[in-house]
Motif scaffolding. Structure first.
Motif, PDB file in Angstrom:
ATOM      1  N   ALA A  39       0.845  -1.193   0.000  1.00 35.67           N
ATOM      2  CA  ALA A  39       0.000   0.000   0.000  1.00 35.67           C
ATOM      3  C   ALA A  39       0.882   1.246   0.000  1.00 35.67           C
ATOM      4  O   ALA A  39       1.953   1.256   0.602  1.00 35.67           O
ATOM      5  N   GLU A  40       0.440   2.278  -0.700  1.00 29.41           N
ATOM      6  CA  GLU A  40       1.096   3.592  -0.708  1.00 29.41           C
ATOM      7  C   GLU A  40       0.027   4.612  -0.368  1.00 29.41           C
ATOM      8  O   GLU A  40      -0.737   5.031  -1.232  1.00 29.41           O
ATOM      9  N   LEU A  41      -0.041   4.992   0.903  1.00 28.07           N
ATOM     10  CA  LEU A  41      -1.152   5.782   1.407  1.00 28.07           C
ATOM     11  C   LEU A  41      -0.822   7.259   1.526  1.00 28.07           C
ATOM     12  O   LEU A  41       0.292   7.627   1.902  1.00 28.07           O
ATOM     13  N   SER A  42      -1.797   8.085   1.205  1.00 26.22           N
ATOM     14  CA  SER A  42      -1.699   9.531   1.407  1.00 26.22           C
ATOM     15  C   SER A  42      -3.079  10.043   1.798  1.00 26.22           C
ATOM     16  O   SER A  42      -4.094   9.394   1.543  1.00 26.22           O
ATOM     17  N   VAL A  43      -3.091  11.206   2.437  1.00 29.32           N
ATOM     18  CA  VAL A  43      -4.345  11.787   2.920  1.00 29.32           C
ATOM     19  C   VAL A  43      -4.576  13.125   2.233  1.00 29.32           C
ATOM     20  O   VAL A  43      -3.656  13.935   2.110  1.00 29.32           O
ATOM     21  N   GLY A  59     -15.184  14.404  11.773  1.00 30.02           N
ATOM     22  CA  GLY A  59     -14.011  14.655  10.944  1.00 30.02           C
ATOM     23  C   GLY A  59     -14.139  13.930   9.623  1.00 30.02           C
ATOM     24  O   GLY A  59     -14.731  12.844   9.541  1.00 30.02           O
ATOM     25  N   PHE A  60     -13.560  14.553   8.592  1.00 32.31           N
ATOM     26  CA  PHE A  60     -13.664  14.015   7.237  1.00 32.31           C
ATOM     27  C   PHE A  60     -12.315  14.108   6.540  1.00 32.31           C
ATOM     28  O   PHE A  60     -11.547  15.046   6.777  1.00 32.31           O
ATOM     29  N   LEU A  61     -12.043  13.160   5.664  1.00 31.18           N
ATOM     30  CA  LEU A  61     -10.801  13.134   4.886  1.00 31.18           C
ATOM     31  C   LEU A  61     -10.893  12.023   3.858  1.00 31.18           C
ATOM     32  O   LEU A  61     -11.815  11.206   3.893  1.00 31.18           O
ATOM     33  N   GLY A 106      -7.071   2.488  -4.874  1.00 27.17           N
ATOM     34  CA  GLY A 106      -8.402   3.016  -4.584  1.00 27.17           C
ATOM     35  C   GLY A 106      -8.371   4.040  -3.474  1.00 27.17           C
ATOM     36  O   GLY A 106      -7.315   4.551  -3.094  1.00 27.17           O
ATOM     37  N   GLN A 107      -9.547   4.338  -2.936  1.00 23.53           N
ATOM     38  CA  GLN A 107      -9.693   5.369  -1.916  1.00 23.53           C
ATOM     39  C   GLN A 107     -10.657   4.934  -0.829  1.00 23.53           C
ATOM     40  O   GLN A 107     -11.564   4.141  -1.066  1.00 23.53           O
ATOM     41  N   PHE A 138      -2.837   1.894  10.648  1.00 29.21           N
ATOM     42  CA  PHE A 138      -3.206   0.941   9.602  1.00 29.21           C
ATOM     43  C   PHE A 138      -2.730  -0.470   9.959  1.00 29.21           C
ATOM     44  O   PHE A 138      -1.785  -0.641  10.732  1.00 29.21           O
ATOM     45  N   ALA A 139      -3.357  -1.466   9.351  1.00 24.57           N
ATOM     46  CA  ALA A 139      -3.003  -2.856   9.607  1.00 24.57           C
ATOM     47  C   ALA A 139      -1.607  -3.192   9.094  1.00 24.57           C
ATOM     48  O   ALA A 139      -0.871  -3.947   9.735  1.00 24.57           O
ATOM     49  N   LYS A 140      -1.220  -2.653   7.945  1.00 22.30           N
ATOM     50  CA  LYS A 140       0.051  -3.024   7.318  1.00 22.30           C
ATOM     51  C   LYS A 140       1.036  -1.868   7.226  1.00 22.30           C
ATOM     52  O   LYS A 140       2.222  -2.052   7.416  1.00 22.30           O
ATOM     53  N   SER A 141       0.576  -0.698   6.910  1.00 27.40           N
ATOM     54  CA  SER A 141       1.443   0.468   6.734  1.00 27.40           C
ATOM     55  C   SER A 141       1.719   1.135   8.073  1.00 27.40           C
ATOM     56  O   SER A 141       0.985   0.931   9.034  1.00 27.40           O
ATOM     57  N   GLY A 142       2.749   1.966   8.101  1.00 33.87           N
ATOM     58  CA  GLY A 142       3.033   2.737   9.300  1.00 33.87           C
ATOM     59  C   GLY A 142       1.962   3.786   9.521  1.00 33.87           C
ATOM     60  O   GLY A 142       1.198   4.118   8.615  1.00 33.87           O
ATOM     61  N   PRO A 143       1.891   4.331  10.726  1.00 33.08           N
ATOM     62  CA  PRO A 143       0.871   5.346  11.026  1.00 33.08           C
ATOM     63  C   PRO A 143       1.129   6.641  10.261  1.00 33.08           C
ATOM     64  O   PRO A 143       2.256   6.944   9.883  1.00 33.08           O
ATOM     65  N   LEU A 144       0.054   7.392  10.029  1.00 33.08           N
ATOM     66  CA  LEU A 144       0.137   8.711   9.409  1.00 33.08           C
ATOM     67  C   LEU A 144      -0.420   9.725  10.392  1.00 33.08           C
ATOM     68  O   LEU A 144      -1.458   9.496  11.008  1.00 33.08           O
TER      69      LEU A 144
END
Length: 161
Positions: A39-43, A59-61, A106-107, A138-144
């Motif tokens: 996963a490659e996550l961004s907010v 809160g929304f994002l 996806g999102q 997240f389950a797999k990725s580091g926290p953001l």
């Protein structure tokens, strides 16, 4: 007939090379590009409407995953709230959830009238113009860690008001 063994040998060598090339682990390389196996996550677009009550806020994002593997949002926390819960809204009914899937390429969208975050047991009431720090786990990725701006109580991201 002599060419056939040479063709098979070449094909076997090519298959072996491709197999070895695919043996790199998920942590090797930069992980960028559409061929990533993680996963490659961004907010994007985080915001909190100024709360109308002193003990609860929403809160929304949007969390975007450009990677080739799905992940899962498993927890949200913030120093402004005693707890942050995640909710889905379907057919007008709100239901608390313990996690949300984020599909590969996806999102996951938290928006008004849909899935959202609930900041409960507020330690202070956020005011318009301030920011709230939010930690996404997240389950797999580091926290953001995300800085969520506090907007007016009637803010609509599609109009910017």
């Amino acid at each position: 007939m002599r060419r056939r063994p040479a063709v098979l040998t070449t094909a076997a060598a090519l298959a072996g090379a491709l197999t070895l090339a695919g043996c790199s682990g998920p942590d090797s390389g930069s992980g960028s590009g559409s061929g990533s196996t993680r996963a490659e996550l961004s907010v994007n677009g985080p915001y909190m409407p100024q709360p109308v009550s002193s003990d609860m806020a929403a809160g929304f994002l949007t969390i975007t995953n450009k990677g080739g593997a799905e992940d899962e949002l498993t927890a949200v926390s913030s120093d402004v709230a005693g707890q942050v819960t995640m909710h889905s809204t379907m057919g007008g009914a709100m239901r608390e959830k313990t996690s949300f899937a984020i599909p590969a390429h996806g999102q996951l969208v938290f928006k008004s009238g849909g899935s959202h975050l609930m900041f409960e047991k507020l330690r202070r009431t956020p005011k318009q113009g301030q920011t709230v720090t939010v930690k996404l786990t997240f389950a797999k990725s580091g926290p953001l860690t995300v800085e969520m701006p506090v907007k007016s109580a009637t803010y609509n991201p599609s109009t910017g008001h």
